[in-house]
Design a protein around this motif. Structure first.
Motif, PDB file in Angstrom:
ATOM      1  N   TYR A  37       0.819  -1.204   0.000  1.00 31.12           N
ATOM      2  CA  TYR A  37       0.000   0.000   0.000  1.00 31.12           C
ATOM      3  C   TYR A  37       0.859   1.262   0.000  1.00 31.12           C
ATOM      4  O   TYR A  37       0.444   2.292  -0.508  1.00 31.12           O
ATOM      5  CB  TYR A  37      -0.982  -0.024   1.172  1.00 31.12           C
ATOM      6  N   ARG A  38       2.063   1.175   0.534  1.00 35.08           N
ATOM      7  CA  ARG A  38       2.989   2.306   0.438  1.00 35.08           C
ATOM      8  C   ARG A  38       3.444   2.494  -1.008  1.00 35.08           C
ATOM      9  O   ARG A  38       3.570   3.611  -1.478  1.00 35.08           O
ATOM     10  CB  ARG A  38       4.194   2.105   1.353  1.00 35.08           C
ATOM     11  N   LEU A  39       3.659   1.371  -1.702  1.00 35.93           N
ATOM     12  CA  LEU A  39       4.020   1.447  -3.110  1.00 35.93           C
ATOM     13  C   LEU A  39       2.841   2.013  -3.908  1.00 35.93           C
ATOM     14  O   LEU A  39       3.006   2.937  -4.694  1.00 35.93           O
ATOM     15  CB  LEU A  39       4.379   0.048  -3.618  1.00 35.93           C
ATOM     16  N   ALA A  40       1.640   1.492  -3.690  1.00 37.50           N
ATOM     17  CA  ALA A  40       0.446   1.931  -4.424  1.00 37.50           C
ATOM     18  C   ALA A  40       0.080   3.374  -4.089  1.00 37.50           C
ATOM     19  O   ALA A  40      -0.525   4.066  -4.909  1.00 37.50           O
ATOM     20  CB  ALA A  40      -0.728   1.017  -4.122  1.00 37.50           C
ATOM     21  N   GLY A  41       0.438   3.835  -2.919  1.00 38.54           N
ATOM     22  CA  GLY A  41       0.110   5.194  -2.500  1.00 38.54           C
ATOM     23  C   GLY A  41       1.085   6.250  -2.987  1.00 38.54           C
ATOM     24  O   GLY A  41       0.876   7.439  -2.767  1.00 38.54           O
ATOM     25  N   ASP A  42       2.131   5.846  -3.656  1.00 39.00           N
ATOM     26  CA  ASP A  42       3.136   6.762  -4.192  1.00 39.00           C
ATOM     27  C   ASP A  42       2.939   6.811  -5.707  1.00 39.00           C
ATOM     28  O   ASP A  42       3.335   5.879  -6.423  1.00 39.00           O
ATOM     29  CB  ASP A  42       4.534   6.239  -3.843  1.00 39.00           C
ATOM     30  N   PRO A  43       2.312   7.866  -6.243  1.00 34.92           N
ATOM     31  CA  PRO A  43       1.970   7.906  -7.671  1.00 34.92           C
ATOM     32  C   PRO A  43       3.157   7.675  -8.606  1.00 34.92           C
ATOM     33  O   PRO A  43       3.033   6.973  -9.602  1.00 34.92           O
ATOM     34  CB  PRO A  43       1.367   9.294  -7.873  1.00 34.92           C
ATOM     35  N   GLU A  44       4.281   8.277  -8.290  1.00 32.70           N
ATOM     36  CA  GLU A  44       5.453   8.115  -9.153  1.00 32.70           C
ATOM     37  C   GLU A  44       5.947   6.673  -9.146  1.00 32.70           C
ATOM     38  O   GLU A  44       6.201   6.077 -10.200  1.00 32.70           O
ATOM     39  CB  GLU A  44       6.581   9.048  -8.690  1.00 32.70           C
ATOM     40  N   LEU A  45       6.063   6.093  -7.959  1.00 33.92           N
ATOM     41  CA  LEU A  45       6.548   4.714  -7.856  1.00 33.92           C
ATOM     42  C   LEU A  45       5.539   3.733  -8.452  1.00 33.92           C
ATOM     43  O   LEU A  45       5.924   2.762  -9.109  1.00 33.92           O
ATOM     44  CB  LEU A  45       6.863   4.356  -6.399  1.00 33.92           C
ATOM     45  N   LEU A  46       4.250   3.973  -8.264  1.00 36.31           N
ATOM     46  CA  LEU A  46       3.231   3.097  -8.846  1.00 36.31           C
ATOM     47  C   LEU A  46       3.299   3.147 -10.372  1.00 36.31           C
ATOM     48  O   LEU A  46       3.202   2.112 -11.044  1.00 36.31           O
ATOM     49  CB  LEU A  46       1.838   3.474  -8.348  1.00 36.31           C
ATOM     50  N   THR A  47       3.494   4.324 -10.934  1.00 40.75           N
ATOM     51  CA  THR A  47       3.613   4.466 -12.384  1.00 40.75           C
ATOM     52  C   THR A  47       4.837   3.706 -12.900  1.00 40.75           C
ATOM     53  O   THR A  47       4.764   2.981 -13.898  1.00 40.75           O
ATOM     54  CB  THR A  47       3.695   5.960 -12.764  1.00 40.75           C
ATOM     55  N   GLU A  48       5.964   3.853 -12.213  1.00 41.91           N
ATOM     56  CA  GLU A  48       7.184   3.138 -12.597  1.00 41.91           C
ATOM     57  C   GLU A  48       7.004   1.631 -12.455  1.00 41.91           C
ATOM     58  O   GLU A  48       7.482   0.856 -13.287  1.00 41.91           O
ATOM     59  CB  GLU A  48       8.363   3.597 -11.741  1.00 41.91           C
ATOM     60  N   THR A  49       6.323   1.222 -11.391  1.00 45.76           N
ATOM     61  CA  THR A  49       6.083  -0.200 -11.158  1.00 45.76           C
ATOM     62  C   THR A  49       5.191  -0.779 -12.251  1.00 45.76           C
ATOM     63  O   THR A  49       5.441  -1.878 -12.751  1.00 45.76           O
ATOM     64  CB  THR A  49       5.465  -0.424  -9.766  1.00 45.76           C
ATOM     65  N   ALA A  50       4.153  -0.043 -12.645  1.00 43.10           N
ATOM     66  CA  ALA A  50       3.264  -0.503 -13.717  1.00 43.10           C
ATOM     67  C   ALA A  50       4.046  -0.706 -15.011  1.00 43.10           C
ATOM     68  O   ALA A  50       3.855  -1.718 -15.712  1.00 43.10           O
ATOM     69  CB  ALA A  50       2.132   0.491 -13.929  1.00 43.10           C
ATOM     70  N   ALA A  51       4.934   0.221 -15.331  1.00 42.13           N
ATOM     71  CA  ALA A  51       5.748   0.091 -16.544  1.00 42.13           C
ATOM     72  C   ALA A  51       6.673  -1.120 -16.444  1.00 42.13           C
ATOM     73  O   ALA A  51       6.836  -1.867 -17.418  1.00 42.13           O
ATOM     74  CB  ALA A  51       6.559   1.365 -16.776  1.00 42.13           C
ATOM     75  N   ALA A  52       7.254  -1.333 -15.279  1.00 37.40           N
ATOM     76  CA  ALA A  52       8.138  -2.487 -15.083  1.00 37.40           C
ATOM     77  C   ALA A  52       7.353  -3.796 -15.147  1.00 37.40           C
ATOM     78  O   ALA A  52       7.817  -4.773 -15.750  1.00 37.40           O
ATOM     79  CB  ALA A  52       8.871  -2.356 -13.753  1.00 37.40           C
ATOM     80  N   LEU A  53       6.165  -3.832 -14.549  1.00 31.17           N
ATOM     81  CA  LEU A  53       5.323  -5.030 -14.630  1.00 31.17           C
ATOM     82  C   LEU A  53       4.943  -5.321 -16.074  1.00 31.17           C
ATOM     83  O   LEU A  53       4.943  -6.482 -16.507  1.00 31.17           O
ATOM     84  CB  LEU A  53       4.066  -4.860 -13.776  1.00 31.17           C
ATOM     85  N   THR A  76      -4.835  -2.044 -12.011  1.00 28.88           N
ATOM     86  CA  THR A  76      -5.366  -0.810 -12.588  1.00 28.88           C
ATOM     87  C   THR A  76      -4.251   0.002 -13.242  1.00 28.88           C
ATOM     88  O   THR A  76      -4.390   0.468 -14.385  1.00 28.88           O
ATOM     89  CB  THR A  76      -6.089   0.023 -11.519  1.00 28.88           C
ATOM     90  N   ALA A  77      -3.141   0.169 -12.549  1.00 23.16           N
ATOM     91  CA  ALA A  77      -2.024   0.940 -13.097  1.00 23.16           C
ATOM     92  C   ALA A  77      -1.437   0.256 -14.333  1.00 23.16           C
ATOM     93  O   ALA A  77      -1.147   0.917 -15.333  1.00 23.16           O
ATOM     94  CB  ALA A  77      -0.949   1.144 -12.031  1.00 23.16           C
ATOM     95  N   ALA A  78      -1.286  -1.066 -14.270  1.00 20.37           N
ATOM     96  CA  ALA A  78      -0.741  -1.790 -15.422  1.00 20.37           C
ATOM     97  C   ALA A  78      -1.713  -1.744 -16.602  1.00 20.37           C
ATOM     98  O   ALA A  78      -1.289  -1.642 -17.758  1.00 20.37           O
ATOM     99  CB  ALA A  78      -0.424  -3.227 -15.036  1.00 20.37           C
ATOM    100  N   SER A  79      -3.006  -1.789 -16.327  1.00 23.79           N
ATOM    101  CA  SER A  79      -4.020  -1.677 -17.379  1.00 23.79           C
ATOM    102  C   SER A  79      -3.935  -0.307 -18.055  1.00 23.79           C
ATOM    103  O   SER A  79      -3.977  -0.205 -19.290  1.00 23.79           O
ATOM    104  CB  SER A  79      -5.407  -1.905 -16.792  1.00 23.79           C
ATOM    105  N   LEU A  80      -3.816   0.737 -17.255  1.00 23.54           N
ATOM    106  CA  LEU A  80      -3.680   2.084 -17.812  1.00 23.54           C
ATOM    107  C   LEU A  80      -2.418   2.208 -18.659  1.00 23.54           C
ATOM    108  O   LEU A  80      -2.415   2.849 -19.699  1.00 23.54           O
ATOM    109  CB  LEU A  80      -3.663   3.126 -16.695  1.00 23.54           C
TER     110      LEU A  80
END
Length: 174
Positions: A37-53, A76-80
């Motif tokens: 939830y700390r990862l998901a709550g950080d917009p920049e890190l979530l965006t980077e994580t989605a790209a990496a996934l 949701t982030a990976a879908s976007l």
């Protein structure tokens, strides 16, 4: 691990790891806890994580699915990021409205990748994959942010699932 992968793992660790001890579902404990939830709550890190996934998805992926609660923001982030349709898994069927356990995109006949935050034993991922398969999805790959390297890859392979992970736990299977 390449230098960019090491730096990304360090970034995830700096945001998402919390000191323990934390109790595991099997009764064991961890000295450090990965808090998705700390990862998901950080917009920049979530965006980077989605790209990496997205980089770990098989080329023939047609849809994404993830379990509540931690898998939902990742899916949701990976879908976007990818434009792939997404579905979300409830722990139990909804007792009103649709009465469904799989919500979102229709996965019937689609090559679907299961996304989640953490893999440890693999039991949770296997339950999710079975649910998706019963719903008609074609599931052959599970992707997670963190593999604790505690048997998930082996268990999933025994059930015709490949596990891919962004990061392996630096503390091993503890």
């Amino acid at each position: 691990m390449t230098l960019p992968a090491v730096l990304f793992a360090e970034k995830i660790a700096s945001v998402a790891y919390r000191p323990g001890p934390y109790r595991l579902p099997d009764g064991g404990t961890l000295d450090r806890y990965f808090d998705p939830y700390r990862l998901a709550g950080d917009p920049e890190l979530l965006t980077e994580t989605a790209a990496a996934l997205a980089g770990l998805l098989p080329d023939d992926t047609e849809a994404l699915a993830g379990p509540a609660l931690a898998g939902v923001p990742l899916v949701t982030a990976a879908s976007l990021h990818t434009g792939l349709p997404a579905a979300f898994l409830r722990p139990a069927p909804k007792e009103h409205g649709t009465w469904q356990q799989i919500e979102g995109a229709d996965l019937g006949g689609r090559r679907t990748v299961l996304l989640d935050d953490t893999a440890r034993s693999g039991a949770s991922l296997l339950r999710s994959a079975r649910l998706l398969r019963m719903g008609g999805a074609l599931v052959g790959t599970a992707v997670c942010v963190l593999d604790r390297d505690a048997g998930a890859a082996t268990l999933l392979a025994d059930h015709h699932l490949v596990l891919r992970a962004l990061v392996r736990d630096p503390d091993g299977a503890r």
